[in-house]
Design an enzyme around this catalytic site. Sequence first.
Site, mmCIF file in Angstrom:
data_model
loop_
_atom_site.group_PDB
_atom_site.id
_atom_site.type_symbol
_atom_site.label_atom_id
_atom_site.label_comp_id
_atom_site.label_asym_id
_atom_site.label_seq_id
_atom_site.Cartn_x
_atom_site.Cartn_y
_atom_site.Cartn_z
ATOM 1 N N ASN A 158 -10.231 2.605 65.230
ATOM 2 C CA ASN A 158 -8.955 2.877 64.560
ATOM 3 C C ASN A 158 -7.856 3.312 65.517
ATOM 4 O O ASN A 158 -6.662 3.234 65.182
ATOM 5 C CB ASN A 158 -9.134 3.949 63.481
ATOM 6 C CG ASN A 158 -9.947 3.486 62.294
ATOM 7 O OD1 ASN A 158 -10.572 4.283 61.598
ATOM 8 N ND2 ASN A 158 -9.964 2.177 62.038
ATOM 9 N N ASP A 165 -13.761 2.371 52.730
ATOM 10 C CA ASP A 165 -12.974 1.222 53.157
ATOM 11 C C ASP A 165 -12.060 0.745 52.033
ATOM 12 O O ASP A 165 -12.408 0.839 50.855
ATOM 13 C CB ASP A 165 -13.938 0.099 53.565
ATOM 14 C CG ASP A 165 -13.256 -0.997 54.362
ATOM 15 O OD1 ASP A 165 -12.137 -0.768 54.858
ATOM 16 O OD2 ASP A 165 -13.842 -2.075 54.486
#
Length: 257
Positions: A85, A37
């Site tokens: 996503n 991340d």
Amino acid sequence: MILRDKLRSLLVRLYARRVEGHLDHAQVPKHIGVIMDGNRRWAKAAGSTTAQGHRAGADKIEEFLGWCSETDVEVVTLWLLSTDNFDRPQEELVPLLGIIEDVVRDLAADGRWRLHHVGAMDLLPAGMQSTLKEAEEATAHVDGILVNVAIGYGGRQEIADAVRSMLLDAHERGVSLEELAEAVDIDMIGRHLYTKAQPDPDLVIRTSGEQRLSGFMLWQTAHSEYYFCEAYWPAFRKVDFLRALRDYAARHRRFGS
């Protein structure tokens, strides 16, 4: 400024060497899951574009796998793209998919890793599906770290797919719903997960300072240890990795007892 940066870098390397020297390889996790991340925030802080952030994150992967190889890790699961996503704007998603496809090709060409896709294959573009299948076939013989590339992956999606697979398998074998309900157990569901026949993660590392799983391997991480690191993924260093291993080794795993 340059001298100070060089001195800081030297001190970090010396510290990393010290930590590594005290690392007990018998206490190293065999399976590490990584929630990579912070690419976009790293890019923003560096004055770069989002695509450059994703590329910097991609460039970190081979280095990270090298650290894992040095410390006897056997399985690594890299979360490259979540099902969530796909909701990102096309101007970000399309380049990201291209970068991820390049990562898969590069890892397969490296020759040190055995690749396995985990995720919903049917959500991915046809070209990426072909790349993943080719990478798995090309590295099936490799006697190195098993690298799960989690692309189009979501923990809830995996469990739903496992249940669907279990039901279809029972139907094909002529097993009635009543018989299946009587026979179903944790092991049966586990045999239909994307990671079937693999050990569950011992350690999950998440970068960027966020302290949540976001749906990562919900089934498999029931007894995993977690390590949350403040560094954004492109800035993740070997010393950060070694600290995670040291922290893991210091814990007493009780597995619910």
